[in-house]
Design an enzyme around this catalytic site. Structure first.
Site, PDB file in Angstrom:
ATOM      1  CG  ASP A 224      -1.917  -1.042   0.970  1.00  0.00           C
ATOM      2  OD1 ASP A 224      -2.223  -1.583  -0.107  1.00  0.00           O
ATOM      3  OD2 ASP A 224      -2.464  -1.578   2.198  1.00  0.00           O
ATOM      4  N   GLY A 225       1.896   1.285   0.581  1.00  0.00           N
ATOM      5  CA  GLY A 225       2.836   2.336   0.913  1.00  0.00           C
ATOM      6  C   GLY A 225       3.403   2.863  -0.578  1.00  0.00           C
TER       7      GLY A 225
ATOM      8  CG  ASN B 293     -11.796   6.935   9.184  1.00  0.00           C
ATOM      9  OD1 ASN B 293     -12.437   7.760   9.748  1.00  0.00           O
ATOM     10  ND2 ASN B 293     -12.409   5.681   8.604  1.00  0.00           N
TER      11      ASN B 293
ATOM     12  CE  LYS C 101       4.124  19.086  27.174  1.00  0.00           C
ATOM     13  NZ  LYS C 101       3.990  19.675  28.494  1.00  0.00           N
TER      14      LYS C 101
ATOM     15  N   GLY D 293      -7.519   2.941   7.078  1.00  0.00           N
ATOM     16  CA  GLY D 293      -6.245   3.133   7.743  1.00  0.00           C
ATOM     17  C   GLY D 293      -6.476   3.647   9.071  1.00  0.00           C
TER      18      GLY D 293
END
Length: 290
Positions: A73-74, A192, A159, A190
């Protein structure tokens, strides 16, 4: 027919299959070309391929009819913008650890090439994301196109940041938390998905916005129309905010700058052979079922 072959040169297992695909192209009278950077790989097998097959990347994109991408996929994410701009359809061959975007396995390549020659395939359009930084002086800086998602998140682990989000020019909510994800249907499986967002079939034309660990009672993701324009401001965040584009490009979002995200006018065309491949991949690769 003229095809381009784009292997992930960091995956050693791709190299012998490139040789097999070249042989298959010769048997079917198909001209096969590779980008010149492949010849510079450390793998000697690529240097054994005749120089006539190698061409500069930009020249290649303007001359090929289809592309075979050998990787994961990358690999697709890295090349998506180039293929979209050149309107080159992509046949994705799986050499990845997940390979959710990939429909074809290595041993199927020649059979799929034959199917393409016979017109036994269809094109699936994948939405891309366009984003830009809008500065206080009115200038606009365009960012790289994304296929999966654009993430606006904290620059320092642990943070909390505050992001003001507007949709189509209307202020919606200030989100305190770790950040926000804007994804396409492609990216729905992914980051999400990991963040609790919905899985959406690729033919659904939409954009999704999912909060990352929000410090809010109302933390549901949103599914928006494909023409929505989403803006983020970090003006009220005391901590650093960064933008990540498909996990490859990373940069700061200054407090005085607004990030605008919308659908790109370009789409990535994927060559498909099985109308149900998405659901097959979903319930095997995403669940471990066979």
């Amino acid at each position: 027919m003229r095809i381009g072959i784009f292997p992930n040169v960091t995956k050693r297992e791709c190299a012998p299959w490139v040789q097999k695909l070249l042989a298959g192209c010769r048997r079917h009278g198909v001209e096969a070309l590779l980008p010149a950077y492949v010849a510079e790989s450390e793998q000697t097998i690529y240097r054994e391929i005749a120089a006539v097959h190698y061409h500069p990347f930009s020249e290649l994109m303007n001359t090929i009819d289809f592309a075979f991408v050998l990787g994961g996929d990358g690999t697709i994410l890295k090349l998506a913008r180039s293929f979209a701009l050149a309107k080159v359809p992509v046949c994705a061959v799986n050499f990845g650890s997940l390979g959710f975007l990939m429909e074809v396995e290595p041993e199927e390549m020649e059979a799929r090439l034959e199917a393409m020659l016979q017109g036994l395939y269809f094109l699936e359009e994948r939405t891309l994301l366009h984003s830009e930084l809008c500065c206080a002086d009115g200038s606009v800086q365009e960012l790289p196109t994304a296929l999966n998602e654009i993430v606006v998140a904290h620059g320092n682990v642990g943070k909390m940041i505050r992001l003001d989000m507007s949709i189509n020019g209307h202020f919606v909510q200030q989100y305190p938390g770790d950040g926000m994800i804007v994804s396409t249907a492609t990216g729905s499986t992914g980051y999400n998905f990991s963040g609790g967002g919905p899985i959406v079939a690729p033919q659904v034309k939409c954009l999704m916005v999912s909060p990352i660990c929000p410090h809010l009672l109302l933390k549901m993701p949103l599914v928006l129309g494909e023409d929505a324009v989403i803006t983020f401001s970090a003006a009220h965040s005391r901590n650093a905010v960064r933008i990540s584009i498909d996990g490859m490009r990373d940069q700061e979002l200054p407090r005085s700058v607004t990030l605008r995200v919308k659908r790109s006018p370009y789409t990535l065309q994927m060559i498909r052979f099985d109308e149900n491949y998405f659901y097959t991949n979903l319930f095997t690769k995403m669940t471990g079922r066979k």
